[in-house]
Design a protein around this motif. Structure first.
Motif, PDB file in Angstrom:
ATOM      1  N   GLY A  72       0.685  28.095 -49.178  1.00 43.17           N
ATOM      2  CA  GLY A  72       1.435  26.844 -49.009  1.00 43.17           C
ATOM      3  C   GLY A  72       1.495  26.441 -47.549  1.00 43.17           C
ATOM      4  O   GLY A  72       2.023  27.183 -46.716  1.00 43.17           O
ATOM      5  N   ALA A  77       7.333  25.576 -44.115  1.00 42.27           N
ATOM      6  CA  ALA A  77       7.556  27.024 -44.065  1.00 42.27           C
ATOM      7  C   ALA A  77       6.256  27.769 -43.775  1.00 42.27           C
ATOM      8  O   ALA A  77       6.191  28.614 -42.872  1.00 42.27           O
ATOM      9  N   ASP A 121      -3.695  26.132 -49.070  1.00 45.91           N
ATOM     10  CA  ASP A 121      -2.934  25.077 -49.739  1.00 45.91           C
ATOM     11  C   ASP A 121      -3.815  24.501 -50.835  1.00 45.91           C
ATOM     12  O   ASP A 121      -5.036  24.489 -50.720  1.00 45.91           O
ATOM     13  N   ARG A 122      -3.163  24.004 -51.881  1.00 47.49           N
ATOM     14  CA  ARG A 122      -3.935  23.409 -52.983  1.00 47.49           C
ATOM     15  C   ARG A 122      -4.519  22.061 -52.564  1.00 47.49           C
ATOM     16  O   ARG A 122      -5.457  21.570 -53.165  1.00 47.49           O
ATOM     17  N   GLY A 149      13.838  13.556 -48.291  1.00 48.06           N
ATOM     18  CA  GLY A 149      14.710  12.533 -47.726  1.00 48.06           C
ATOM     19  C   GLY A 149      14.286  12.127 -46.325  1.00 48.06           C
ATOM     20  O   GLY A 149      14.711  11.090 -45.814  1.00 48.06           O
ATOM     21  N   GLY A 150      13.475  12.965 -45.672  1.00 47.24           N
ATOM     22  CA  GLY A 150      12.970  12.620 -44.335  1.00 47.24           C
ATOM     23  C   GLY A 150      14.007  12.735 -43.235  1.00 47.24           C
ATOM     24  O   GLY A 150      13.822  12.206 -42.138  1.00 47.24           O
ATOM     25  N   PHE A 151      15.121  13.443 -43.519  1.00 43.89           N
ATOM     26  CA  PHE A 151      16.190  13.632 -42.521  1.00 43.89           C
ATOM     27  C   PHE A 151      15.975  14.974 -41.840  1.00 43.89           C
ATOM     28  O   PHE A 151      15.924  16.011 -42.513  1.00 43.89           O
ATOM     29  N   ARG A 192       7.368  13.070 -43.914  1.00 41.77           N
ATOM     30  CA  ARG A 192       6.746  14.380 -44.081  1.00 41.77           C
ATOM     31  C   ARG A 192       5.250  14.297 -43.801  1.00 41.77           C
ATOM     32  O   ARG A 192       4.637  15.292 -43.424  1.00 41.77           O
ATOM     33  N   ILE A 217      -3.084  28.497 -56.129  1.00 42.26           N
ATOM     34  CA  ILE A 217      -2.719  29.841 -56.598  1.00 42.26           C
ATOM     35  C   ILE A 217      -2.021  29.728 -57.949  1.00 42.26           C
ATOM     36  O   ILE A 217      -1.098  28.941 -58.129  1.00 42.26           O
ATOM     37  N   GLY A 232       6.953  26.259 -51.859  1.00 41.22           N
ATOM     38  CA  GLY A 232       7.987  25.228 -51.886  1.00 41.22           C
ATOM     39  C   GLY A 232       8.522  24.925 -53.262  1.00 41.22           C
ATOM     40  O   GLY A 232       8.958  25.813 -53.990  1.00 41.22           O
ATOM     41  N   LYS A 233       8.445  23.637 -53.617  1.00 43.88           N
ATOM     42  CA  LYS A 233       9.036  23.159 -54.865  1.00 43.88           C
ATOM     43  C   LYS A 233       8.297  23.710 -56.075  1.00 43.88           C
ATOM     44  O   LYS A 233       8.790  23.634 -57.195  1.00 43.88           O
ATOM     45  N   ASP A 291      11.673  26.924 -49.707  1.00 44.76           N
ATOM     46  CA  ASP A 291      12.296  26.725 -51.025  1.00 44.76           C
ATOM     47  C   ASP A 291      12.055  27.919 -51.946  1.00 44.76           C
ATOM     48  O   ASP A 291      12.686  28.012 -52.999  1.00 44.76           O
ATOM     49  N   GLY A 323      17.045  21.518 -45.848  1.00 44.07           N
ATOM     50  CA  GLY A 323      15.954  22.288 -46.476  1.00 44.07           C
ATOM     51  C   GLY A 323      14.845  22.646 -45.506  1.00 44.07           C
ATOM     52  O   GLY A 323      14.340  23.773 -45.511  1.00 44.07           O
ATOM     53  N   ILE A 324      14.463  21.699 -44.656  1.00 43.03           N
ATOM     54  CA  ILE A 324      13.356  21.983 -43.717  1.00 43.03           C
ATOM     55  C   ILE A 324      13.813  23.025 -42.698  1.00 43.03           C
ATOM     56  O   ILE A 324      13.040  23.900 -42.291  1.00 43.03           O
TER      57      ILE A 324
HETATM   58  C1  LIG Z   1      15.287  14.942 -53.409  1.00 38.65           C
HETATM   59  C2  LIG Z   1      15.091  15.836 -52.215  1.00 38.65           C
HETATM   60  C3  LIG Z   1      15.370  15.356 -50.931  1.00 38.65           C
HETATM   61  C4  LIG Z   1      15.245  16.193 -49.822  1.00 38.65           C
HETATM   62  N1  LIG Z   1      15.542  15.708 -48.579  1.00 38.65           N
HETATM   63  C5  LIG Z   1      15.522  16.522 -47.501  1.00 38.65           C
HETATM   64  C6  LIG Z   1      15.849  16.042 -46.201  1.00 38.65           C
HETATM   65  O1  LIG Z   1      16.138  14.863 -46.011  1.00 38.65           O
HETATM   66  N2  LIG Z   1      15.838  16.933 -45.157  1.00 38.65           N
HETATM   67  C7  LIG Z   1      15.512  18.240 -45.331  1.00 38.65           C
HETATM   68  O2  LIG Z   1      15.558  19.010 -44.353  1.00 38.65           O
HETATM   69  N3  LIG Z   1      15.164  18.723 -46.552  1.00 38.65           N
HETATM   70  C8  LIG Z   1      15.148  17.900 -47.629  1.00 38.65           C
HETATM   71  N4  LIG Z   1      14.756  18.359 -48.863  1.00 38.65           N
HETATM   72  C9  LIG Z   1      14.309  19.750 -48.979  1.00 38.65           C
HETATM   73  C10 LIG Z   1      12.892  19.923 -48.405  1.00 38.65           C
HETATM   74  O3  LIG Z   1      12.019  18.967 -48.971  1.00 38.65           O
HETATM   75  C11 LIG Z   1      12.385  21.337 -48.722  1.00 38.65           C
HETATM   76  O4  LIG Z   1      13.398  22.262 -48.493  1.00 38.65           O
HETATM   77  C12 LIG Z   1      11.165  21.671 -47.845  1.00 38.65           C
HETATM   78  O5  LIG Z   1      10.107  20.801 -48.165  1.00 38.65           O
HETATM   79  C13 LIG Z   1      10.740  23.107 -48.092  1.00 38.65           C
HETATM   80  O6  LIG Z   1       9.568  23.364 -47.356  1.00 38.65           O
HETATM   81  P1  LIG Z   1       8.506  24.419 -47.910  1.00 38.65           P
HETATM   82  O7  LIG Z   1       7.480  24.560 -46.850  1.00 38.65           O
HETATM   83  O8  LIG Z   1       9.223  25.607 -48.428  1.00 38.65           O
HETATM   84  O9  LIG Z   1       7.857  23.728 -49.217  1.00 38.65           O
HETATM   85  P2  LIG Z   1       7.051  22.384 -49.443  1.00 38.65           P
HETATM   86  O10 LIG Z   1       7.399  21.371 -48.440  1.00 38.65           O
HETATM   87  O11 LIG Z   1       7.252  22.043 -50.890  1.00 38.65           O
HETATM   88  O12 LIG Z   1       5.529  22.799 -49.207  1.00 38.65           O
HETATM   89  C14 LIG Z   1       4.856  23.633 -50.107  1.00 38.65           C
HETATM   90  C15 LIG Z   1       3.360  23.588 -49.845  1.00 38.65           C
HETATM   91  O13 LIG Z   1       2.735  24.506 -50.758  1.00 38.65           O
HETATM   92  C16 LIG Z   1       1.630  23.892 -51.403  1.00 38.65           C
HETATM   93  N5  LIG Z   1       1.504  24.488 -52.733  1.00 38.65           N
HETATM   94  C17 LIG Z   1       2.367  24.360 -53.765  1.00 38.65           C
HETATM   95  N6  LIG Z   1       1.936  25.071 -54.819  1.00 38.65           N
HETATM   96  C18 LIG Z   1       0.779  25.659 -54.438  1.00 38.65           C
HETATM   97  C19 LIG Z   1      -0.150  26.521 -55.103  1.00 38.65           C
HETATM   98  N7  LIG Z   1       0.052  26.887 -56.369  1.00 38.65           N
HETATM   99  N8  LIG Z   1      -1.239  26.956 -54.427  1.00 38.65           N
HETATM  100  C20 LIG Z   1      -1.446  26.563 -53.137  1.00 38.65           C
HETATM  101  N9  LIG Z   1      -0.604  25.744 -52.462  1.00 38.65           N
HETATM  102  C21 LIG Z   1       0.491  25.297 -53.099  1.00 38.65           C
HETATM  103  C22 LIG Z   1       1.991  22.406 -51.448  1.00 38.65           C
HETATM  104  O14 LIG Z   1       0.825  21.607 -51.550  1.00 38.65           O
HETATM  105  C23 LIG Z   1       2.750  22.222 -50.108  1.00 38.65           C
HETATM  106  O15 LIG Z   1       1.869  21.887 -49.061  1.00 38.65           O
HETATM  107  C24 LIG Z   1      14.830  17.542 -49.992  1.00 38.65           C
HETATM  108  C25 LIG Z   1      14.546  18.023 -51.271  1.00 38.65           C
HETATM  109  C26 LIG Z   1      14.657  17.186 -52.372  1.00 38.65           C
HETATM  110  C27 LIG Z   1      14.363  17.728 -53.736  1.00 38.65           C
END
Ligand SMILES: Cc1cc2nc3c(=O)[nH]c(=O)nc-3n(C[C@H](O)[C@H](O)[C@H](O)COP(=O)(O)OP(=O)(O)OC[C@H]3O[C@@H](n4cnc5c(N)ncnc54)[C@H](O)[C@@H]3O)c2cc1C
Length: 361
Positions: free
Chosen positions: A10, A14, A33-34, A44-46, A95, A118, A143-144, A270, A282-283
């Motif tokens: 990912g 993170a 990354d996929r 939310g972009g905050f 983002r 993955i 992440g999500k 996440d 979250g970020i």
């Molecule tokens: C409605 C909503 C609003 C939000 N607003 C905010 C905000 O304003 N400010 C803030 O700080 N946080 C916010 N968040 C939280 C924030 O978006 C996450 O906490 C943050 O994106 C987590 O980062 P991450 O790197 O863990 O995951 P992600 O940003 O989800 O990145 C995951 C990466 O993994 C890759 N990936 C996924 N599955 C696979 C796979 N199977 N194989 C290979 N690659 C894969 C994806 O392509 C992506 O590039 C919000 C969340 C939600 C739901």
């Protein structure tokens, strides 16, 4: 493919932050990354002041990316509203801009980038759609998106969905929103609005599935209902709503914290903890977990120790944010929040500060 160095799954905030930290410490890594191209993930972009602080420590220059400065919180519930100063400056940034820069920096710091999706992760092994990866350490930063063998439990009956739309810059929106993060509290959720680089407005909802169903089940129906019921929302959405594209994600497991993991598996972002998005932290959690996991790995500490310690560090902000989210999503709670912010603005600033992840002592 057998690796002698860590594999990061990912390339969101993170995963990229972990790759940068490992690279700077002299450890090679493979980052997958996929998606070959950076997208514009729903968010939310905050960027909170704690997020900004951590990005600065990584040398990510958000001013150069055009981040929009935010200095106040504006709350709405029905026809009532209030405004309080934020404890410190925050920022609005897409983002697309943030993730593109972080991926560039991860590669510049030596990460080997590959594209693969993955499908499953199990003891030192990641099964991708292109190949099988074996690595002495795996950093799970998807992440999500859950991966087979490592799914997070979905316990809520009425799950929360994320919906986002981006509206173009207009003089009216610029003057209405200005330097505020706006939280419009609605039954079953909230709408967060910020201006980002270039002045476009990011409009992001977290809403219960039942609330979406009451609006006819479609995001467009929900926005139309919100514009009907909330004059301030109608002003901000304007006529551009008709042409805007909406993105959605389902079943966000707010409040989940991972306190245990398998040997050699470091869960980040996440995949480590999901703070309700109302807090906008979250970020920050993604960056802090990456930093902590990279440090643990470099010091030869176990993934289980890292995960337990990180869970302890995030527990208070996640619990506070969960309480605020559950309060604000009810009609009475939303009105109480407005009243409280008018009577005791300092208390709102204290709560906003309490929902930040504490820095390492
Ligand atoms: C409605 C909503 C609003 C939000 N607003 C905010 C905000 O304003 N400010 C803030 O700080 N946080 C916010 N968040 C939280 C924030 O978006 C996450 O906490 C943050 O994106 C987590 O980062 P991450 O790197 O863990 O995951 P992600 O940003 O989800 O990145 C995951 C990466 O993994 C890759 N990936 C996924 N599955 C696979 C796979 N199977 N194989 C290979 N690659 C894969 C994806 O392509 C992506 O590039 C919000 C969340 C939600 C739901």
């Amino acid at each position: 493919m057998r690796l002698s160095h860590p594999l990061i799954i990912g390339a969101g905030p993170a995963g990229c932050a972990a790759a940068i930290a490992l690279g700077r410490g002299g450890t090679r890594c493979t980052l997958i990354d996929r998606d070959e191209e950076v997208g514009d993930p729903l968010c939310g972009g905050f960027l909170s002041w704690r997020t900004a602080e951590q990005l600065e420590a990584l040398d990510v220059n958000i001013d150069a990316l055009g981040a929009h400065r935010i200095s106040r919180l504006r709350l709405f519930a029905g026809t009532r509203s209030s405004e309080v100063a934020l404890p410190r400056a925050a920022f609005g940034l897409s983002r697309l801009a943030l993730d593109s820069e972080m991926r560039r920096m991860a590669i510049a710091n030596g990460a080997q980038f590959s594209v693969d999706t993955i499908r499953g992760v199990d003891s030192g092994k990641a099964i991708g759609s292109q190949r099988e990866w074996n690595a002495p350490a795996i950093f799970l930063a998807s992440g999500k998106h859950d991966i087979r063998g490592q799914s997070r439990p979905r316990t809520a009956k009425d799950t929360t969905l994320g919906i986002r739309l981006r509206l173009p810059a207009t003089p009216k929106r610029t003057s209405l929103i200005g330097d505020a993060i706006e939280l419009h509290l609605i039954d079953g959720g909230y709408v967060g609005i910020v201006l980002q680089e270039g002045g476009s407005a990011n409009i992001c909802l977290a809403v219960r599935k039942s609330a979406l169903a009451r609006a006819g089940g479609s995001p467009d129906g929900l926005f139309a209902q919100l514009a009907d019921q909330h004059p301030a929302m109608a002003e901000r959405l304007g006529d551009d709503l008709r042409d805007a594209r909406t993105d959605t994600i389902g079943a966000v497991p707010y409040g989940w914290i991972c306190s245990d993991t398998a040997p050699g598996l470091f869960r980040l972002g996440d995949q480590a903890a999901v703070i309700p998005s109302l807090a906008g932290e979250g970020i920050s959690i993604a960056l802090a977990s990456a930093q902590a996991a990279a440090r643990s790995h470099s010091a030869n500490r176990s993934s289980q120790d890292y995960q337990a310690e990180f869970a302890t560090r995030v527990r208070r902000p996640v619990r506070l944010a969960s309480t605020l989210w559950h309060t604000a999503e009810t009609h009475l709670g939303a009105r109480a929040a407005i009243a409280l912010s008018r009577m005791a603005p300092g208390l709102i600033a204290t709560l906003a500060q309490g929902a930040r992840i504490p820095p390492v002592a």
